[in-house]
Design an enzyme around this catalytic site. Structure first.
Site, short mmCIF file in Angstrom:
data_model
loop_
_atom_site.label_atom_id
_atom_site.label_comp_id
_atom_site.label_asym_id
_atom_site.label_seq_id
_atom_site.Cartn_x
_atom_site.Cartn_y
_atom_site.Cartn_z
N CYS A 139 0.78 -1.15 -0.27
CA CYS A 139 0.20 0.26 -0.20
C CYS A 139 0.82 1.12 0.41
O CYS A 139 1.47 1.56 1.24
CB CYS A 139 -0.76 -0.31 1.28
SG CYS A 139 -2.18 1.27 1.26
N CYS A 142 -0.47 3.97 2.07
CA CYS A 142 -0.27 4.42 3.79
C CYS A 142 1.09 4.33 3.97
O CYS A 142 1.40 5.37 4.59
CB CYS A 142 -0.26 2.76 3.41
SG CYS A 142 -2.02 1.20 3.17
N ASP A 143 1.71 3.31 2.87
CA ASP A 143 3.51 3.27 3.38
C ASP A 143 4.62 4.43 2.46
O ASP A 143 5.19 5.23 3.30
CB ASP A 143 3.31 2.01 3.66
CG ASP A 143 2.86 1.42 4.53
OD1 ASP A 143 2.71 2.44 5.45
OD2 ASP A 143 2.96 0.03 3.95
#
Length: 316
Positions: A139, A142-143
């Protein structure tokens, strides 16, 4: 169904990510006495995420697994009956609906909330699993932030991969995009954007041979399919964007899904094609796939279930 007596529950929730737990919190408060089965991965995809920094209300960020423990404890405190077990078969022919748990026990439920989530597809190489959470991620949204100003690699060729490569290009100094064929599956618009972005380099006809690093990602070794030549690119992160599988297989005989297997809900609701069966979270959302949107849809599913059950009781 075999001859054994099924356990009767008012509201059954299948799955235990942000969607399932939020549904359990709302359903408990509405007096629906929900029973939630956690499934194969209690806490869902967030349990393989290390730091969550984009969920509102946590100014310092929180570890994914810790966040899911908080969700679970909150649902329990509201009175949800949370159990370990996996839904293995369903029969939605007649009401009450029948759900088999762990291939041995049957539950009959007046309302069902499906929040079984999705699983990221992985390449299946040893180093990918070993470094998962240490620079390997499925992701980018997300990261990506953790690799601000660094060089990163992304593997994939669809719209999601192209979108994530563009997203990363705004944060990271350079994005190395690994594409297996001589073309992308992504829409022409997305491809053009990728190819016109100065800090994205596309490696055509290339596959990931190995992710290099002991404790964290240090480089990726790629192999050219046409020449067999291998090269190593120093990177701090490796993003896998080759798609997700929604965990919807056991429902497909009854519930309408799209061509990728995502459960189709009536827009603006959590309702499926079967009345009294609702879907929330990543099993029905291939667009946003965030913890906060999953939680929001879990709330919708519980409210939809409460209204449905209330109306049904009113009739009798």
């Amino acid at each position: 169904m075999e001859n054994q007596t099924a356990e009767k529950v008012h509201c059954l929730i299948i799955g235990s990510g942000p969607a399932g737990y939020t549904a359990a919190i709302y359903a408990s408060r509405a007096g629906l006495k929900p029973v939630l089965y956690q499934g194969i991965q209690p806490g869902g995809q967030l349990t393989i995420t290390t730091e969550v920094e984009n969920y509102p209300g946590y100014p310092e960020g929180i570890q994914g697994p810790d966040m899911m423990v908080n969700f679970e404890n909150q649902a329990k405190r509201m009175g949800a009956d949370i159990r370990y077990g996996l839904a293995t078969r369903v029969d939605f022919t007649t009401q009450p609906y029948k759900i088999e748990i762990d291939e041995e026990k049957w539950i009959e439920a007046d309302a069902v909330i499906i929040s079984t989530g999705a699983s990221a597809k992985w390449l299946g190489i040893e180093s990918e699993q070993r470094l998962n959470g240490y620079g390997v991620s499925a992701c980018a949204v997300c990261d990506g932030f953790f690799f601000k100003g660094k060089e990163v690699a992304i593997v994939g060729a669809g719209d999601t991969a192209a979108e994530e490569a563009l997203y990363l290009s705004n944060i990271c100094s350079h994005v190395h995009m690994i594409v297996r064929k001589g073309e992308m599956r992504a829409s022409k618009v997305m491809q053009t954007r990728v190819l016109n972005t100065k800090n994205i380099t596309v490696y055509w006809h290339s596959e990931t041979d190995e992710i290099v690093g002991e404790k964290k990602v240090e480089a990726v070794r790629i192999k050219n399919n046409e020449t067999g030549e291998k090269s190593t690119i120093p990177v701090s992160a490796f993003f896998v964007a080759i798609g997700h599988h929604p965990n919807s297989d056991i429902f497909k005989d009854w519930i309408t899904t799209d061509e990728a297997g995502y459960i189709v809900t009536i827009p603006g609701t959590s309702k499926t094609n079967i009345e009294g069966v609702f879907a929330a979270g990543d099993v029905q959302d291939k667009i946003y796939r965030q913890a906060v949107t999953a939680a929001g849809s879990g709330c919708m599913a519980a409210l939809d279930a409460e209204r449905y059950l209330g109306a049904k009781e009113h009739v009798h």
